[in-house]
Design a protein around this motif. Structure first.
Motif, mmCIF file in Angstrom:
data_model
loop_
_atom_site.group_PDB
_atom_site.id
_atom_site.type_symbol
_atom_site.label_atom_id
_atom_site.label_comp_id
_atom_site.label_asym_id
_atom_site.label_seq_id
_atom_site.Cartn_x
_atom_site.Cartn_y
_atom_site.Cartn_z
ATOM 1 N N ASN A 1 45.842 46.418 23.390
ATOM 2 C CA ASN A 1 47.170 45.967 22.996
ATOM 3 C C ASN A 1 48.181 47.010 23.462
ATOM 4 O OD1 ASN A 1 49.465 45.032 21.785
ATOM 5 N ND2 ASN A 1 48.573 44.732 19.762
ATOM 6 N N VAL A 2 49.048 46.624 24.397
ATOM 7 C CA VAL A 2 49.981 47.597 24.974
ATOM 8 C C VAL A 2 51.433 47.291 24.599
ATOM 9 C CG1 VAL A 2 48.464 48.125 26.918
ATOM 10 C CG2 VAL A 2 50.127 46.271 27.131
ATOM 11 N N GLY A 3 51.636 46.509 23.552
ATOM 12 C CA GLY A 3 53.002 46.245 23.101
ATOM 13 C C GLY A 3 53.204 44.809 22.679
ATOM 14 N N GLU A 4 54.467 44.428 22.569
ATOM 15 C CA GLU A 4 54.832 43.092 22.133
ATOM 16 C C GLU A 4 55.770 42.438 23.133
ATOM 17 O OE1 GLU A 4 54.822 42.577 17.269
ATOM 18 O OE2 GLU A 4 56.708 42.906 18.323
ATOM 19 N N ALA A 5 55.682 41.132 23.218
ATOM 20 C CA ALA A 5 56.659 40.326 23.956
ATOM 21 C C ALA A 5 57.358 39.444 22.941
ATOM 22 C CB ALA A 5 55.976 39.477 25.016
ATOM 23 N N PHE B 1 54.512 38.005 20.545
ATOM 24 C CA PHE B 1 53.151 37.962 21.065
ATOM 25 C C PHE B 1 52.660 39.393 21.302
ATOM 26 C CE2 PHE B 1 55.224 34.062 22.300
ATOM 27 C CZ PHE B 1 54.240 33.070 22.280
ATOM 28 N N ASN B 2 51.410 39.656 20.917
ATOM 29 C CA ASN B 2 50.774 40.894 21.364
ATOM 30 C C ASN B 2 50.498 40.772 22.859
ATOM 31 O OD1 ASN B 2 50.645 41.983 18.755
ATOM 32 N ND2 ASN B 2 48.681 41.006 18.345
ATOM 33 N N VAL B 3 50.716 41.871 23.577
ATOM 34 C CA VAL B 3 50.443 41.900 25.008
ATOM 35 C C VAL B 3 49.188 42.729 25.239
ATOM 36 C CG1 VAL B 3 51.320 42.509 27.289
ATOM 37 C CG2 VAL B 3 52.903 41.729 25.517
ATOM 38 N N ARG B 4 48.164 42.111 25.807
ATOM 39 C CA ARG B 4 46.894 42.793 26.047
ATOM 40 C C ARG B 4 46.628 42.925 27.546
ATOM 41 N NH1 ARG B 4 43.885 43.798 21.693
ATOM 42 N NH2 ARG B 4 44.371 42.701 19.744
ATOM 43 N N VAL B 5 46.285 44.136 27.945
ATOM 44 C CA VAL B 5 45.899 44.420 29.333
ATOM 45 C C VAL B 5 44.589 45.184 29.293
ATOM 46 C CG1 VAL B 5 46.564 45.529 31.498
ATOM 47 C CG2 VAL B 5 48.325 44.525 30.025
ATOM 48 N N LYS C 1 44.321 41.618 40.858
ATOM 49 C CA LYS C 1 43.108 41.662 40.044
ATOM 50 C C LYS C 1 43.397 42.248 38.660
ATOM 51 C CE LYS C 1 40.089 42.042 44.075
ATOM 52 N NZ LYS C 1 39.826 40.591 44.105
ATOM 53 N N ARG C 2 44.446 41.707 38.048
ATOM 54 C CA ARG C 2 44.860 42.165 36.717
ATOM 55 C C ARG C 2 45.090 40.954 35.826
ATOM 56 N NH1 ARG C 2 50.383 45.555 35.824
ATOM 57 N NH2 ARG C 2 51.243 43.544 36.466
ATOM 58 N N THR C 3 44.640 41.044 34.583
ATOM 59 C CA THR C 3 44.804 39.956 33.627
ATOM 60 C C THR C 3 45.664 40.422 32.460
ATOM 61 O OG1 THR C 3 42.656 38.981 34.192
ATOM 62 C CG2 THR C 3 43.616 38.355 32.085
ATOM 63 N N ILE C 4 46.681 39.638 32.143
ATOM 64 C CA ILE C 4 47.546 39.904 30.996
ATOM 65 C C ILE C 4 47.406 38.741 30.018
ATOM 66 C CG2 ILE C 4 49.922 40.212 30.207
ATOM 67 C CD1 ILE C 4 50.569 41.463 32.888
ATOM 68 N N THR C 5 47.220 39.071 28.745
ATOM 69 C CA THR C 5 47.074 38.049 27.716
ATOM 70 C C THR C 5 48.158 38.208 26.659
ATOM 71 O OG1 THR C 5 44.672 38.023 28.026
ATOM 72 C CG2 THR C 5 45.513 37.018 26.015
ATOM 73 N N LEU C 6 48.842 37.114 26.366
ATOM 74 C CA LEU C 6 49.812 37.087 25.263
ATOM 75 C C LEU C 6 49.170 36.357 24.092
ATOM 76 C CD1 LEU C 6 53.154 36.125 27.065
ATOM 77 C CD2 LEU C 6 52.186 38.391 26.687
ATOM 78 N N GLU C 7 49.135 37.008 22.920
ATOM 79 C CA GLU C 7 48.553 36.415 21.719
ATOM 80 C C GLU C 7 49.613 36.338 20.630
ATOM 81 O OE1 GLU C 7 45.300 38.915 20.629
ATOM 82 O OE2 GLU C 7 44.025 38.276 22.300
ATOM 83 N N LEU C 8 49.913 35.146 20.179
ATOM 84 C CA LEU C 8 50.873 34.964 19.098
ATOM 85 C C LEU C 8 50.409 35.762 17.879
ATOM 86 C CD1 LEU C 8 53.446 33.220 18.483
ATOM 87 C CD2 LEU C 8 51.876 31.559 17.444
ATOM 88 N N ASN C 9 51.277 36.628 17.326
ATOM 89 C CA ASN C 9 50.811 37.491 16.233
ATOM 90 C C ASN C 9 51.372 37.137 14.864
ATOM 91 O OD1 ASN C 9 53.436 38.515 16.422
ATOM 92 N ND2 ASN C 9 52.810 40.344 17.541
#
Length: 252
Positions: free
Chosen positions: A51-55, A43-47, A237-245
């Motif tokens: 895009n700040v990396g992969e999970a 997953f792409n990790v978005r903050v 007050k922080r949102t992290i999004t995982l997007e299957l890549n």
């Protein structure tokens, strides 16, 4: 007399048919119950939209004993902004009847200019004492049947949707709090754009507790595998999004 015998035979036949149908129903639910396939996924990790990396997440099973893992570490350029990397291991029981959480372990690394800190968090299901035990802090919470950590909750929902099970009485557990989750949206048709496919058809779920709000998009064409997960931490007050890549590897 003949009439009485015919009536008795008819009742017996009806009871026999009902028993047979009940048996078929039970057998079918057992045979056709869905279990999650072992997988490897990234997953792409978005903050803050970047895009700040992969999970990397994976599920492996030996019979009904399963291990779900997640590893996330920011690339070198992003470590100025994201100073944490983590490896998480979740032990589960998965079979035709349940997707049961047993244990969660997190290895967290924090990097600072002058030092690096390592911390471990361990949560264990204790059936004997009917609680969930936080090993490092010696804390306990009540044992809930459908309790999951922030990683496994998405796959628990996937399992329950596959098997047409209700989503009530789910609890979210971390090292600070245990809370029942409340759904505001369930199974709502939606489209998302991912690296490997635009306008991907999904089902969206939204739920929350006092600490976080979570949106989860499951992909029906991939057996309702999570396509996107968005976690908003209300306190920080922080949102992290995982997007299957890419399409997950289900070959294992």
């Amino acid at each position: 007399m003949a009439s009485v015998m015919m009536t008795s035979q008819k009742r017996f036949s009806n009871r026999l048919l009902l028993s047979l149908f009940a048996g078929i129903s039970i057998f079918s639910s057992s045979v056709f119950a869905e279990t999650l396939l072992p997988f490897k996924a990234t997953f792409n990790v978005r903050v803050f939209g970047f895009n700040v990396g992969e999970a990397r997440q994976s599920l492996s099973c030996r019979q009904q004993n399963c291990l779900l893992t997640s590893e996330a570490s920011p690339p070198r350029w992003a470590q100025r902004f994201i100073n944490e990397s983590a490896k998480e291991q979740i032990h589960l029981i998965q079979n035709d009847h349940e997707f049961k959480w047993l244990k969660y372990k997190k290895f967290l690394t924090r990097r600072y200019d002058d030092r690096t800190e390592h911390k471990t968090y361990t949560l264990v299901r204790d059936e004997t004492h009917k609680h969930i035990h936080y090993v490092e802090e010696n804390k306990n919470w009540p044992l809930r049947n459908l309790v999951y950590d922030p990683i496994s909750i998405a796959y628990a929902i996937q399992y329950r949707i596959l098997n047409h099970l209700p989503l009530n009485n789910l609890y979210l557990q971390d090292d600070k709090v245990q809370q029942k989750i409340i759904f505001s949206t369930q199974n709502k048709s939606d489209e998302i754009d991912l690296d490997f496919k635009d306008e991907l058809q999904t089902k969206r779920f939204e739920f929350h507790n006092d600490k976080m709000s979570i949106k989860l998009w499951l992909v029906p064409e991939m057996a309702y595998f999570p396509g996107q997960i968005q976690v908003e931490n209300k306190i920080e007050k922080r949102t992290i999004t995982l997007e299957l890549n890419r399409v997950p590897d289900f070959s294992n």
